[in-house]
Design an enzyme around this catalytic site. Structure first.
Site, PDB file in Angstrom:
ATOM      1  N   GLY A  18       1.990  38.406  10.205  1.00 56.94           N
ATOM      2  CA  GLY A  18       0.828  38.011   9.403  1.00 56.94           C
ATOM      3  C   GLY A  18       1.224  37.079   8.266  1.00 56.94           C
ATOM      4  N   GLY A  34      -8.118  52.073   2.930  1.00 55.87           N
ATOM      5  CA  GLY A  34      -7.057  53.080   2.988  1.00 55.87           C
ATOM      6  C   GLY A  34      -6.804  53.694   1.621  1.00 55.87           C
ATOM      7  N   HIS A  62     -14.019  45.089  -1.829  1.00 58.69           N
ATOM      8  CA  HIS A  62     -13.015  44.193  -1.249  1.00 58.69           C
ATOM      9  C   HIS A  62     -13.683  42.904  -0.743  1.00 58.69           C
ATOM     10  CE1 HIS A  62     -10.555  47.884  -1.144  1.00 58.69           C
ATOM     11  NE2 HIS A  62      -9.513  47.075  -1.070  1.00 58.69           N
ATOM     12  N   LYS A  64     -12.229  41.757   4.857  1.00 61.81           N
ATOM     13  CA  LYS A  64     -11.495  43.001   5.158  1.00 61.81           C
ATOM     14  C   LYS A  64     -12.138  43.692   6.352  1.00 61.81           C
ATOM     15  CE  LYS A  64      -9.893  47.344   3.063  1.00 61.81           C
ATOM     16  NZ  LYS A  64      -8.536  47.292   3.623  1.00 61.81           N
ATOM     17  N   GLY A  75       1.712  47.319   5.330  1.00 65.83           N
ATOM     18  CA  GLY A  75       0.602  47.380   4.384  1.00 65.83           C
ATOM     19  C   GLY A  75      -0.744  47.402   5.059  1.00 65.83           C
ATOM     20  N   THR A  76      -0.779  47.039   6.348  1.00 65.21           N
ATOM     21  CA  THR A  76      -2.052  47.001   7.072  1.00 65.21           C
ATOM     22  C   THR A  76      -2.696  48.391   7.073  1.00 65.21           C
ATOM     23  OG1 THR A  76      -1.099  45.314   8.496  1.00 65.21           O
ATOM     24  CG2 THR A  76      -3.135  46.361   9.268  1.00 65.21           C
TER      25      THR A  76
HETATM   26  P1  NAP Z   1      -5.853  38.317   6.640  1.00 62.79           P
HETATM   27  O1  NAP Z   1      -5.949  37.238   5.639  1.00 62.79           O
HETATM   28  O2  NAP Z   1      -6.901  38.453   7.704  1.00 62.79           O
HETATM   29  O3  NAP Z   1      -4.412  38.144   7.325  1.00 62.79           O
HETATM   30  C1  NAP Z   1      -4.031  38.785   8.506  1.00 62.79           C
HETATM   31  C2  NAP Z   1      -3.097  37.828   9.223  1.00 62.79           C
HETATM   32  O4  NAP Z   1      -2.517  38.511  10.341  1.00 62.79           O
HETATM   33  C3  NAP Z   1      -3.813  36.580   9.744  1.00 62.79           C
HETATM   34  O5  NAP Z   1      -2.998  35.451   9.471  1.00 62.79           O
HETATM   35  C4  NAP Z   1      -3.883  36.869  11.238  1.00 62.79           C
HETATM   36  O6  NAP Z   1      -3.915  35.688  12.007  1.00 62.79           O
HETATM   37  C5  NAP Z   1      -2.568  37.600  11.435  1.00 62.79           C
HETATM   38  N1  NAP Z   1      -2.472  38.343  12.686  1.00 62.79           N
HETATM   39  C6  NAP Z   1      -3.472  38.952  13.381  1.00 62.79           C
HETATM   40  N2  NAP Z   1      -2.959  39.525  14.488  1.00 62.79           N
HETATM   41  C7  NAP Z   1      -1.619  39.295  14.473  1.00 62.79           C
HETATM   42  C8  NAP Z   1      -0.550  39.619  15.363  1.00 62.79           C
HETATM   43  N3  NAP Z   1      -0.764  40.300  16.497  1.00 62.79           N
HETATM   44  N4  NAP Z   1       0.720  39.227  15.041  1.00 62.79           N
HETATM   45  C9  NAP Z   1       0.942  38.539  13.919  1.00 62.79           C
HETATM   46  N5  NAP Z   1      -0.040  38.167  13.029  1.00 62.79           N
HETATM   47  C10 NAP Z   1      -1.303  38.549  13.327  1.00 62.79           C
HETATM   48  O7  NAP Z   1      -5.760  39.742   5.947  1.00 62.79           O
HETATM   49  P2  NAP Z   1      -5.063  40.122   4.550  1.00 62.79           P
HETATM   50  O8  NAP Z   1      -6.062  40.094   3.469  1.00 62.79           O
HETATM   51  O9  NAP Z   1      -3.791  39.354   4.388  1.00 62.79           O
HETATM   52  O10 NAP Z   1      -4.742  41.658   4.797  1.00 62.79           O
HETATM   53  C11 NAP Z   1      -3.909  42.071   5.892  1.00 62.79           C
HETATM   54  C12 NAP Z   1      -3.942  43.587   6.019  1.00 62.79           C
HETATM   55  O11 NAP Z   1      -3.300  44.156   4.865  1.00 62.79           O
HETATM   56  C13 NAP Z   1      -5.334  44.218   6.057  1.00 62.79           C
HETATM   57  O12 NAP Z   1      -5.296  45.382   6.885  1.00 62.79           O
HETATM   58  C14 NAP Z   1      -5.574  44.648   4.619  1.00 62.79           C
HETATM   59  O13 NAP Z   1      -6.486  45.723   4.517  1.00 62.79           O
HETATM   60  C15 NAP Z   1      -4.179  45.086   4.249  1.00 62.79           C
HETATM   61  N6  NAP Z   1      -3.862  45.066   2.823  1.00 62.79           N
HETATM   62  C16 NAP Z   1      -3.055  46.064   2.382  1.00 62.79           C
HETATM   63  C17 NAP Z   1      -2.629  46.056   1.082  1.00 62.79           C
HETATM   64  C18 NAP Z   1      -1.702  47.135   0.618  1.00 62.79           C
HETATM   65  O14 NAP Z   1      -1.309  47.129  -0.556  1.00 62.79           O
HETATM   66  N7  NAP Z   1      -1.310  48.070   1.489  1.00 62.79           N
HETATM   67  C19 NAP Z   1      -3.024  45.033   0.222  1.00 62.79           C
HETATM   68  C20 NAP Z   1      -3.853  44.031   0.706  1.00 62.79           C
HETATM   69  C21 NAP Z   1      -4.251  44.043   2.023  1.00 62.79           C
HETATM   70  P3  NAP Z   1      -5.372  34.985  12.337  1.00 62.79           P
HETATM   71  O15 NAP Z   1      -5.935  34.581  11.017  1.00 62.79           O
HETATM   72  O16 NAP Z   1      -4.985  33.866  13.215  1.00 62.79           O
HETATM   73  O17 NAP Z   1      -6.214  36.046  12.992  1.00 62.79           O
END
Ligand code: NAP
Length: 209
Positions: free
Chosen positions: A7, A133, A123, A127, A70-71
């Protein structure tokens, strides 16, 4: 460390990459469609989607690579078992921001004295999971199953309010993530401590503090 970043082009991944590189890690970004050939790397970090994360983590573990995830919105328990069987670590945190971890701790303390509470989590509209979570983890720490309200709007990053009501008073505990680099210090800490964790699944940044 040599780190795979699943990601890497996402909102969190793009904020994380320069911080990891600035801290001296060698980052191998992996996006959809890239081959997940990561054998020999020291760790994998995943910030993707609830649908993609289980496959990424399984691929990493099967190649002998421990993971920091973190996902949110998926159940890591079965892959914790796989990690255990392979003598590897799977670290998952619903929130890598230190302020959010403190907010959860304060909410748990407050709930001991003020049992009537509700959680509002807000959010970005992109999201994919709801409730967050962090909200689910906060509710579990508070006991008593407080109702959770989810708001999804453009312009938001990640925010949570825990509102506790008592006779003639309310208490509001609020955390705001204003930029996604808020998650980077927690991810750096997880990478630093990964090798010291027990094998199998560990959940929550508080386990590292
Ligand atoms: P985002 O902007 O949608 O980024 C997700 C990325 O993952 C996109 O670039 C997507 O590509 C890519 N992706 C999808 N499937 C994949 C695969 N099979 N292999 C590799 N990459 C892939 O989301 P985000 O805001 O960065 O958040 C990502 C996740 O982290 C979410 O679940 C969010 O809830 C979580 N999060 C957790 C925390 C924490 O502190 N734990 C903080 C913030 C966010 P495409 O755009 O091409 O689909």
């Amino acid at each position: 460390m040599r780190v795979a970043l699943f990601g890497a082009d996402g909102k969190v991944g793009a904020a994380l990459r320069p911080v990891l590189e600035g801290a001296g890690h060698e980052v191998h970004g992996i996006e959809i469609g890239d081959p997940a050939e990561i054998a020999g790397l020291d760790a994998a970090v995943d910030f993707t989607t609830p649908d993609a994360a289980p496959g990424n983590v399984r691929a990493a573990l099967e190649q002998g690579v421990s993971c920091v995830v973190g996902t949110t919105g998926w159940d890591p328990a079965p892959l914790g078992t796989l990690a255990e069987e392979r003598g590897l670590r799977l670290f998952v945190a619903p929130n890598f921001a230190i302020g959010a971890v403190l907010m959860m701790r304060f909410a748990a303390e407050a709930a001991r004295w003020m049992p009537h509470a509700e959680i509002v989590e807000l959010h970005a509209d992109t999201k994919k999971d709801a409730p967050s979570g962090t909200a689910k983890a906060t509710a579990a720490l508070m006991g008593g199953d407080p109702p959770i309200h989810s708001v999804r709007l453009p312009g938001l990053v990640a925010h949570q309010e825990v509102i506790l009501g008592g006779q003639g008073q309310t208490l509001t505990i609020r955390h705001d993530t204003t930029a996604r680099d808020a998650f980077a210090p927690g991810v750096l800490l997880a990478l630093e401590k990964l090798g010291e964790l027990p094998t199998g699944l560990t959940v929550g940044l508080e386990a590292l503090l």
